[in-house]
Design an enzyme around this catalytic site. Structure first.
Site, PDB file in Angstrom:
ATOM      1  N   ASP A 126       0.859  -1.207  -0.023  1.00 21.52           N
ATOM      2  CA  ASP A 126       0.021  -0.027   0.072  1.00 21.52           C
ATOM      3  C   ASP A 126       0.918   1.340   0.135  1.00 21.52           C
ATOM      4  OD1 ASP A 126      -2.877   1.181   0.623  1.00 21.52           O
ATOM      5  OD2 ASP A 126      -1.702   2.077   2.045  1.00 21.52           O
ATOM      6  N   GLU A 165       1.261  -0.199  -5.221  1.00 18.49           N
ATOM      7  CA  GLU A 165       0.384   0.778  -5.331  1.00 18.49           C
ATOM      8  C   GLU A 165       0.926   2.132  -5.185  1.00 18.49           C
ATOM      9  OE1 GLU A 165      -3.263   3.261  -3.504  1.00 18.49           O
ATOM     10  OE2 GLU A 165      -1.743   2.530  -2.219  1.00 18.49           O
TER      11      GLU A 165
END
Ligand code: NOJ
Length: 558
Positions: A201, A243
């Protein structure tokens, strides 16, 4: 062949355990429920699951606010359940990626709690502090509607801490080697529990200048290269997915010349692809092809139509950005958030036109790189705008038309997010059971497309090129693969279109792989005959008009 080669032809499906299937009737989806539904996922044909955060968390950001990296939220199950789930998934040949949030923790994490209380503790330097924010480094916050900036005062510490996301998500100090060691331990731990890789993330914010001095790592990409080395040493076929919603020209950096991330979300393609299909015009897709860097040999893109966040439109050119803001969503404008996107699901972006949703999946699944499907999009689920910001697009999976959508047997008040029980996207109208045995349903069509992709080695190994056509609402692309040619046609218009390509195989050696569209071959030329929103993939095993010269790719058009 490298051990991570499995990724080349993977199709990823992403879901949130807590909204997928509740096996024990407490209103929360759980790992045992997911195990029960593995057959569904397997039947859909996907071979890799990315499961979103399931760790103990106060859920102020849907689990992207981790309070303990080493456990499973007890409403979702136990570590043993997780291991059982990965075993059962592996039995079916399905790999599992988990989501790891290393840019920040929750303020509830023990590291932060210790850090704020004890300035002498080693955990103090796990985070980034400033006594005087007037003189400290400053930057924008990623959630501008909710946060004034990147510094928040903590009374216990009597200092400000740095956070690029919500104030309850303090950034970790990635310059601290002990923090990086923690990351490595966490990666190893989850591989040992059965994970096959990780979505990392907020990879972009991890590398951004941070803290009172706005410092960065001396060699930022080393952070991810080191993580990749740790992962590969532990399990040679494990992968890392980034990401990193960064500027297009900066994206290749995250692959670290083939030594960092294996795979990276293609946010540029996402904004353009979904928008192009929404406006029925191929120019955004052409633009995406121009600006997405070629990363051949160093990594792969992960393409998607929608994810679990807002549909972020910042990568569109300015005029299109403003157009997309106005053209999609309700007039009330309450789908627009964070000054950059809509909290709408795919079916809603396309006004519940399921032929368009199917066509979008066909395009996604016929493009090169790794496709990622969002749970619920394969049946055309909608959003619940009454829920807090992005929670609107995170309602429970709609399994059937029984009470509570077959997701749970719980009382409505006990659930994490309620199911959608009214309007055109209600579970009575949109659910798996209704679509499962209906060959014309969206679910069947998406399943057929996933299957078609797995039968087309051309997509993985062939040479991809876009075919020039004389219409701006039809998209054709082709793969040259030895003696094979795969041509995929997509009609973005609502009306029928005919598009001819000045190449084509003799009719008797071509076959249609998937799609309702038609084609004809006349004089060696291939013509697609597509009704509104039709798609068609054709394979031919022989060259038509003329054989290519050695090394030549035929990409002719009228
Ligand atoms: C990206 C996640 O997809 C999003 O849901 C989350 O809020 C941010 N990262 C912060 O972790």
């Amino acid at each position: 062949m490298s051990d991570t080669a499995w990724l080349e032809d993977a199709t990823i499906y992403t879901l949130d355990v807590k909204t997928f299937y509740d096996s024990d009737g407490d209103g929360w989806g759980d790992f045992q429920g997911l195990i029960e539904k593995l057959e569904y996922v397997d039947d859909l044909g996907v071979d890799c699951l990315w499961i979103r955060p399931f760790y103990p968390s106060p859920l102020r950001d849907n689990g992207y606010d981790v309070a303990d990296y080493y456990a499973v939220d007890d409403r979702l199950g136990t570590l043993e359940d997780f291991r059982e789930f990965t075993d059962r998934a592996h039995d079916r040949g399905i790999r599992v990626l988990t989501d790891l949030v290393f840019n920040h923790t929750s303020i509830d994490h023990e590291w932060f709690q210790t850090a704020r209380r004890n300035p002498e503790s080693k955990y103090r330097d796990y985070y980034l502090w400033a006594g005087d924010v007037e003189t400290a480094y400053n930057t924008f916050n990623i959630f501008p509607e909710h946060e004034d900036g990147v510094w928040s005062y903590d009374e216990v510490a009597d200092a400000h801490y740095f956070h690029q996301f919500f104030h309850h998500q303090p950034d970790l100090n990635v310059r601290n080697p002990e923090v990086r060691e923690e990351f490595h331990d966490i990666l190893r731990f989850w591989l040992r529990q059965g994970a096959d890789g990780f979505r990392i993330d907020a990879a972009h914010p991890m590398l951004m200048p941070k803290g009172h001095d706005g410092g960065t790592l001396a060699e930022p990409i080393e952070l991810f290269k080191q993580m990749k080395r740790v992962v590969s040493e532990e399990q040679s076929d494990a992968i890392l997915l980034a990401e990193a919603d960064d500027q297009p020209e900066l994206l290749p950096y995250y692959f670290g010349d083939g030594e960092a991330f294996d795979l990276q979300f293609n946010f540029v393609m996402n904004a353009h692809l979904t928008y192009a299909i929404g406006v029925g015009d191929t120019w955004p897709l052409h633009r995406a092809h121009e600006i997405v860097p070629d990363v051949d040999g160093i990594g792969k893109w992960a393409n998607f139509l929608r994810n679990h966040d807002e549909w972020n439109l910042l990568k569109l050119p300015e005029e299109a950005f403003h157009h997309a803001r106005e053209a999609f969503g309700e007039d009330a404008g309450d789908s627009w958030i964070f000054e950059r996107g809509h909290r709408l699901r795919l079916a809603e972006i396309y006004d519940n036109d399921l032929d368009r949703v199917a066509m979008a999946h066909s395009l996604l699944l016929s493009l090169p790189d790794v496709p990622v499907l969002l749970a619920g999009d394969e049946i055309g689920m909608g959003s619940d705008p009454s829920l807090r910001e992005r929670e609107a697009v995170r309602t429970p999976m709609q399994w059937d038309d029984s009470e509570y959508a077959g997701f749970s047997t719980s009382e409505p008040g006990d659930v994490h997010n309620p199911v959608i029980d009214e309007g055109e996207y209600s579970y009575e109208r949109v659910n798996v059971a209704d679509q499962l045995n209906d060959p014309g349903s969206l679910l069947s069509r998406v399943g057929e497309l996933v299957d078609a992709r797995s039968q087309c080695p051309e997509i993985v190994d062939g040479i991809y090129s876009v075919v020039d056509v004389d219409r701006d609402d039809v998209w054709l692309h082709r793969y040259d693969h030895g003696d094979n040619l795969l041509v995929c046609g997509h009609n973005f218009a609502d009306e029928p279109r005919e598009v001819a390509c000045a190449f084509g195989p003799p009719e008797d050696v071509s076959t249609s792989i998937v799609g309702d569209g038609d084609y004809r071959v006349e004089g060696g030329d291939l013509t697609f005959e597509l009704d509104g929103c039709d798609y068609l993939w054709i394979r031919a095993d022989k060259w038509g008009k003329r054989a290519p010269e050695p090394g030549e790719v035929l990409a002719l058009s009228r």
